[in-house]
Design an enzyme around this catalytic site. Structure first.
Site, mmCIF file in Angstrom:
data_model
loop_
_atom_site.group_PDB
_atom_site.id
_atom_site.type_symbol
_atom_site.label_atom_id
_atom_site.label_comp_id
_atom_site.label_asym_id
_atom_site.label_seq_id
_atom_site.Cartn_x
_atom_site.Cartn_y
_atom_site.Cartn_z
ATOM 1 N N LYS A 17 0.831 -1.202 0.000
ATOM 2 C CA LYS A 17 0.000 0.000 0.000
ATOM 3 C C LYS A 17 0.870 1.257 0.000
ATOM 4 C CE LYS A 17 -1.712 2.379 3.354
ATOM 5 N NZ LYS A 17 -2.355 2.868 4.571
ATOM 6 N N ASP A 37 -6.292 0.685 0.414
ATOM 7 C CA ASP A 37 -6.409 1.071 1.818
ATOM 8 C C ASP A 37 -7.792 0.633 2.306
ATOM 9 O OD1 ASP A 37 -8.205 2.838 0.724
ATOM 10 O OD2 ASP A 37 -7.529 4.556 1.911
#
Ligand code: SF4
Length: 296
Positions: A194, A213
């Site tokens: 991420k 996310d």
């Protein structure tokens, strides 16, 4: 309630979502525009039995293909294209909400943003970067010194270790310069896909993957772009259906959508321009059938 039976869901006020006039009266102008288009044909999936959350085939895409065999394909190119078009209309030129002036500042801000709002991170980082302006400055301190300064972002002990560890790794192996390659970024402590995707996309402009996310995780499932629950698998599913040139923007758009409308609890479906092509099982208002499997 059996699938295939729901065509209307009550609004929060208790009034039935009936005529376009009535529904439109409670919609934003943008939402009304989206509904007027009525360009998506697959409004009434007919499968009687929902697949379990865990796909028997092991992948979200294969589960979706099972649905396709019954007449509804949430991954149909026309539907994906419509979702992207509406997101483009709703969220034009959106960018990363974390304030930063360098790749390193974005690495730090993204590490601090885990389980924390961007607003909070943006309150903490200016003072932090004024006090420690370079990776070398972060590498020279102990995590314990950093802890009280990032305490308000939560999980501050682990985050302090990650930030200082990443700074030291950067100094030792990369000459203090943040690399622009996924494999190298992933060697930094506290940096997973991420964070790496955020830095590669928002700073270097490289579409290597899709940022997953909490918002992308939730909304990708609600929109049936995946049935997986693990970020890495969700990212793989998204990379298969979203054109690569859209990967960076798509993440930003979905994150904005998740903050403003498609919030975790009680999404504001009545205001959402995607409503008539969204079959999420936890919608708060609906003009289309809702799917049990399309939940958070
Ligand atoms: S209709 Fe509701 S659940 Fe679906 S994307 Fe919009 S806000 Fe989210």
């Amino acid at each position: 309630m059996a699938r295939g039976k729901i065509t209307r869901q009550p609004s929060k006020s208790g009034k039935q979502a009936g005529s376009g006039k009535q529904a439109g009266a409670r919609r934003t102008p943008l939402a009304k525009l989206a509904v007027k288009r009525q360009v998506v044909p697959q409004r009434a999936p007919v499968a009687k039995k929902m697949p379990s959350k865990k796909s028997p085939t092991g992948t979200g895409l294969k589960t979706a293909n099972l649905k396709a065999a019954k007449g509804y394909n949430p991954l149909a190119p026309q539907r994906i294209g419509e979702i992207l078009t509406r997101l483009d209309t709703l969220y034009q030129n959106v960018v990363c909400a974390l304030h930063h002036k360098s790749a390193w500042e974005l690495v730090v801000a993204t590490i601090l943003s885990a389980q924390c709002t961007d607003v909070r991170v943006n309150m903490v980082t200016p003072g932090l970067f004024a006090k420690y302006p370079t990776p070398a400055a972060f590498a020279a301190i102990e995590p314990e010194e950093l802890e009280p300064q990032i305490r308000s972002t939560g999980f501050f002990r682990n985050k302090a270790k990650s930030v200082v560890g990443a700074a030291r790794k950067l100094m030792q192996d990369f000459g203090g310069v943040v690399p622009d390659e996924m494999d190298k970024l992933l060697t930094l402590p506290g940096v997973a896909r991420k964070t790496a995707n955020v830095v590669l996309g928002s700073w270097f402009g490289k579409a290597v993957g899709v940022v997953v996310d909490t918002h992308v995780h939730r909304i990708s499932r609600r929109l049936e772009l995946t049935t997986n629950d693990e970020p890495v698998k969700i990212e793989q599913d998204l990379m298969k259906v979203i054109p690569q040139e859209k990967w960076i923007l798509f993440s930003h758009q979905i994150i904005h959508h998740g903050r403003g409308l498609c919030i975790a609890r009680k999404p504001k479906c009545v205001e959402c321009p995607l409503e008539d092509i969204c079959h999420a099982g936890d919608k708060t208002w609906s003009t289309v059938e809702m799917h049990e499997a399309a939940k958070v």
